[in-house]
Structures are given as structure tokens and as C-alpha cells.
Design an enzyme around this catalytic site. Structure first.
Site, PDB file in Angstrom:
ATOM      1  N   GLN A  61       3.446   9.902   0.543  1.00 35.20           N
ATOM      2  CA  GLN A  61       4.713   9.171   0.671  1.00 35.20           C
ATOM      3  C   GLN A  61       5.628   9.386  -0.535  1.00 35.20           C
ATOM      4  O   GLN A  61       6.824   9.104  -0.462  1.00 35.20           O
ATOM      5  CB  GLN A  61       4.460   7.673   0.876  1.00 35.20           C
ATOM      6  N   HIS A  63      -2.263   8.150   6.758  1.00 35.76           N
ATOM      7  CA  HIS A  63      -1.265   8.994   6.078  1.00 35.76           C
ATOM      8  C   HIS A  63      -1.903  10.292   5.584  1.00 35.76           C
ATOM      9  O   HIS A  63      -1.266  11.342   5.580  1.00 35.76           O
ATOM     10  CB  HIS A  63      -0.660   8.270   4.872  1.00 35.76           C
ATOM     11  N   HIS A  78      -4.589   2.076   7.649  1.00 37.29           N
ATOM     12  CA  HIS A  78      -3.190   2.523   7.756  1.00 37.29           C
ATOM     13  C   HIS A  78      -2.903   3.618   6.713  1.00 37.29           C
ATOM     14  O   HIS A  78      -2.359   4.675   7.032  1.00 37.29           O
ATOM     15  CB  HIS A  78      -2.252   1.313   7.558  1.00 37.29           C
ATOM     16  N   GLU A  79      -3.306   3.344   5.467  1.00 42.33           N
ATOM     17  CA  GLU A  79      -3.037   4.309   4.392  1.00 42.33           C
ATOM     18  C   GLU A  79      -3.847   5.596   4.588  1.00 42.33           C
ATOM     19  O   GLU A  79      -3.369   6.694   4.302  1.00 42.33           O
ATOM     20  CB  GLU A  79      -3.338   3.706   3.020  1.00 42.33           C
ATOM     21  N   GLY A  88       0.828  -1.198   0.000  1.00 41.69           N
ATOM     22  CA  GLY A  88       0.000   0.000   0.000  1.00 41.69           C
ATOM     23  C   GLY A  88       0.862   1.247   0.000  1.00 41.69           C
ATOM     24  O   GLY A  88       1.987   1.222   0.508  1.00 41.69           O
ATOM     25  N   CYS A 144       5.650  -0.057   7.064  1.00 41.01           N
ATOM     26  CA  CYS A 144       5.336   1.118   6.250  1.00 41.01           C
ATOM     27  C   CYS A 144       6.551   1.457   5.402  1.00 41.01           C
ATOM     28  O   CYS A 144       7.673   1.443   5.907  1.00 41.01           O
ATOM     29  CB  CYS A 144       5.007   2.288   7.184  1.00 41.01           C
ATOM     30  N   LEU A 145       6.328   1.773   4.122  1.00 38.46           N
ATOM     31  CA  LEU A 145       7.453   2.097   3.249  1.00 38.46           C
ATOM     32  C   LEU A 145       8.171   3.379   3.676  1.00 38.46           C
ATOM     33  O   LEU A 145       9.318   3.591   3.312  1.00 38.46           O
ATOM     34  CB  LEU A 145       6.982   2.212   1.795  1.00 38.46           C
TER      35      LEU A 145
HETATM   36 ZN    ZN Z   1       2.454   3.620   5.663  1.00 35.98          ZN
END
Ligand code: ZN
Length: 171
Positions: free
Chosen positions: A51, A140, A136-137, A46, A94-95
Site C-alpha cells: 500500500q 494484500h 485482510h492485510e 492496518g 481499507c486505506l
Molecule cells: Zn486494506
């Protein structure tokens, strides 16, 4: 398609709120395809637009298991319209916080309203990993990352580890 640079903590942009998208056009679709390509390359399941440095309310996701056909999903201007009382705990990553994981508790199911790749309105009822991933996304988009749910001390440790990791990669 292009691979975009992914920002990591403690980049201040990750704390900013993203703005709704007002038009889903080809230009936006190209950007979303780049997001997806970036996510696959990382690799991750995701990614939120912030990001890759854009404060737009866009998520891309693909939860297809390894070895199966890709199943790309795009969520534009997503809104949670309902959450279950039942909670679920997942070990999240998380990236933007590479190689760090923590158990995070979130509602086990939710309903989400959004615009899809073609700009059509949709509402879905999700559970399991998809419910966790969407929440989660969506965090952000509000400037929240999963380590914000941890104690200040733990958060500090994670940020230091990421800084070290990023530095090592640059060298
Ligand atoms: Zn994340």
C-alpha cells in the site's frame, strides 16, 4: 520517521503478489516504523507494505482503542497455518479504498506464523477484529483487496467513487 504516500485502487500494484523478506535489519525496521507512522497519520488500523508501494510481505497494525496507549504490531512473512470453520462478518474498510466499506465474511479465528520486529519467529492464535484485520492485510500480499469479494458491478462503483475522491483531493 516519514509519512509515505498510500496508493489507492485501481493502482495495478495492488494486484501484485508481494515477495518474502529475507533479512530483518535496521534498514527494514526504519521502513516498518515509517509504515506505522503512515498508518497512524491516515488514520488506519492496518497497513501492508504494498500500500506504500513496496512488494514486501510486511504488515503493521495497531488495534488499541481510542484514548489507550498505542500497541503497534509488526508481522513479517506472515503465513496462516490454521483457520476456524466458524466465520465472522465485519464491515471492512481499507486505506487504499478510502471512505468505502462492505461486510466481508472470513474465518472467525486463525493461527499465524510470522517474524516479529526483531526477526524472531512467532506463532499466534487470533480471533475477533485482530483475526479479520490480519486476514485482510494478508490478502494484500496476494494482490487481493476486500472489494474483490464483491460483485463486478459493486466493485466498479467503489473504484469510481475512490477515483472521484482522489481527484477532488488533488484539486
Ligand atoms: Zn486494506
Amino acid at each position: 520517521m516519514a509519512i509515505l504516500p498510500i496508493i489507492t485502487v485501481p493502482d495495478p500494484l495492488l494486484k501484485k503478489k508481494s515477495k518474502p523478506v529475507d533479512k530483518v535489519d535496521d534498514k527494514l525496521r526504519t521502513f516498518m516504523d515509517d509504515m506505522l507512522e503512515t498508518m497512524y497519520d491516515a488514520p488506519g488500523i492496518g497497513l501492508a507494505a504494498v500500500q506504500v508501494g513496496k512488494l514486501w510481505r510486511i504488515l503493521v497494525m495497531d488495534l488499541a482503542p481510542d484514548g489507550e496507549d498505542p500497541d503497534p504490531k509488526y508481522y513479517i512473512n506472515p503465513e496462516i497455518t490454521w483457520t476456524s470453520e466458524e466465520m465472522n462478518i465485519y464491515n471492512e474498510g481499507c486505506l487504499s479504498i478510502p471512505e468505502q466499506y462492505a461486510d466481508i465474511e472470513r474465518p472467525a479465528e486463525c493461527k499465524v506464523k510470522f517474524l516479529d520486529y526483531n526477526g524472531e519467529e512467532n506463532e499466534i492464535h487470533v480471533e475477533g477484529l485482530l483475526a479479520t484485520c490480519i486476514q485482510h492485510e494478508m490478502d494484500h500480499l496476494e494482490g487481493i483487496v476486500f472489494i474483490d469479494y464483491l460483485s463486478k458491478i459493486k466493485r466498479g462503483i467503489y473504484v469510481r467513487k475512490v477515483k472521484k475522491l482522489v481527484k477532488e483531493k488533488e484539486e
